[in-house]
Design a protein around this motif. Structure first.
Motif: not given
Length: 321
Positions: A265-271
């Motif tokens: 989620e950090s890599i893909y800015a996934y909320p």
């Protein structure tokens, strides 16, 4: 109390003990982080009196044992505290993000099982053949992969280089109805694929090994001697028993998925909750970090409890142990 009830009670008690241990470790480790969380939100021109008031508002002016007791008392009431930065209840913040994390982890788990079972069966029924060797090489390679490395590579190839898929977020703005679901699906592909590639190998190799063992058992030999087609022997008889060990593996992999979601989620800015952890670390937002880790631990514990119960249903010998 019957055997099934004792089995369930033991698993519930073990889950509660694990949750308490996880909460305690989280509380202590966060207090070892360098930096002062009050200074992270304080005004540089703040007087010592106002700074002391800020510490008191956060409960950081008390001794560590008192903070720990207050933390446990709040946790027992379902209160995860208030975010230092957002000034909102942590539970509200995390519940808003939890569905995205569950969607990501659940999708990765479903894809892993849906792809892993056919691959494991193909490798086991063609043991020592070229397809089996190819599956083994791919499985070992997958086990050696690192989530961030896979994520960055996929992000570059499909998001930046070829522009086939979105590079961040969970959905496009201003979309509704079927368009919104399509957007969610497109944004989910790369994070989901990152997790699947890393965990698929262990699932396939485990299933292959247990299925080869099952196919050598007497009941499979008897089924073949009775003239049953090999396909039916594999899918109706051997596979059912071979799936028992992989049932436990699925529960363990969910724990990996939840942990891997923090990095993905950090890599893909996934909320999701993982992104909340990433942001909270930078902001020294203790309540959000505590709440996120406890919520993730609780999710894993519940998943393992369901796995244990499912295993007990599939194999009655487990309930008696």
């Amino acid at each position: 109390m019957g055997g099934s009830a004792r089995f369930l009670v033991r698993r519930l008690l073990r889950g509660l003990l694990t949750l308490w241990f996880a909460a305690t470790v989280t509380f202590l480790l966060l207090r070892l982080l360098p930096g002062d969380p009050a200074l992270a939100v304080a005004d540089p021109a703040m007087t010592e009196e106002l700074y002391a008031d800020l510490l008191r508002d956060y409960g950081l002016d008390k001794s560590l044992p008192v903070q720990y007791w207050h933390f446990l008392a709040q946790l027992a009431q379902g209160n995860l505290g208030v975010s230092f930065r957002q000034n909102q209840p942590v539970l509200d913040i995390l519940l808003e993000r939890l569905p995205w994390t569950l969607l990501l982890a659940g999708s990765a788990l479903l894809v892993t099982v849906a792809v892993g079972i056919p691959l494991g069966v193909l490798a086991a029924t063609r043991a020592k053949g070229w397809l089996d060797r190819l599956v083994q090489v791919g499985g070992v390679t997958g086990q050696s992969l690192f989530v961030p490395s896979v994520g960055v590579l996929l992000l570059y190839l499909f998001g930046v280089r070829f522009g086939l898929l979105p590079i961040g977020g969970a959905m496009d703005d201003d979309v509704t109805g079927l368009t919104a679901w399509a957007s969610i699906g497109r944004h989910l592909v790369l994070p989901c694929l990152s997790l699947v590639l890393v965990q698929l190998g262990s699932y396939v190799l485990t299933l292959r090994s247990t299925l080869i063992e099952a196919l050598g058992e007497d009941y499979c030999r008897l089924a073949r001697a009775k003239g049953l087609p090999n396909r039916r022997v594999v899918w109706r008889h051997a596979l059912r028993n071979a799936l028992l060990p992989t049932t436990t593996l699925v529960g363990l992999q969910l724990g990996f998925l939840v942990g891997g979601a923090v990095l993905t989620e950090s890599i893909y800015a996934y909320p999701g909750v993982g992104r909340a952890v990433y942001d909270a670390v930078a902001q020294l937002d203790f309540p959000v970090l505590q709440g996120a880790f406890i919520m993730l631990a609780f999710t894993v514990i519940v998943a393992n409890l369901v796995t244990d119960i499912a295993y007990g249903v599939l194999d009655p010998r487990v309930r008696a142990s």
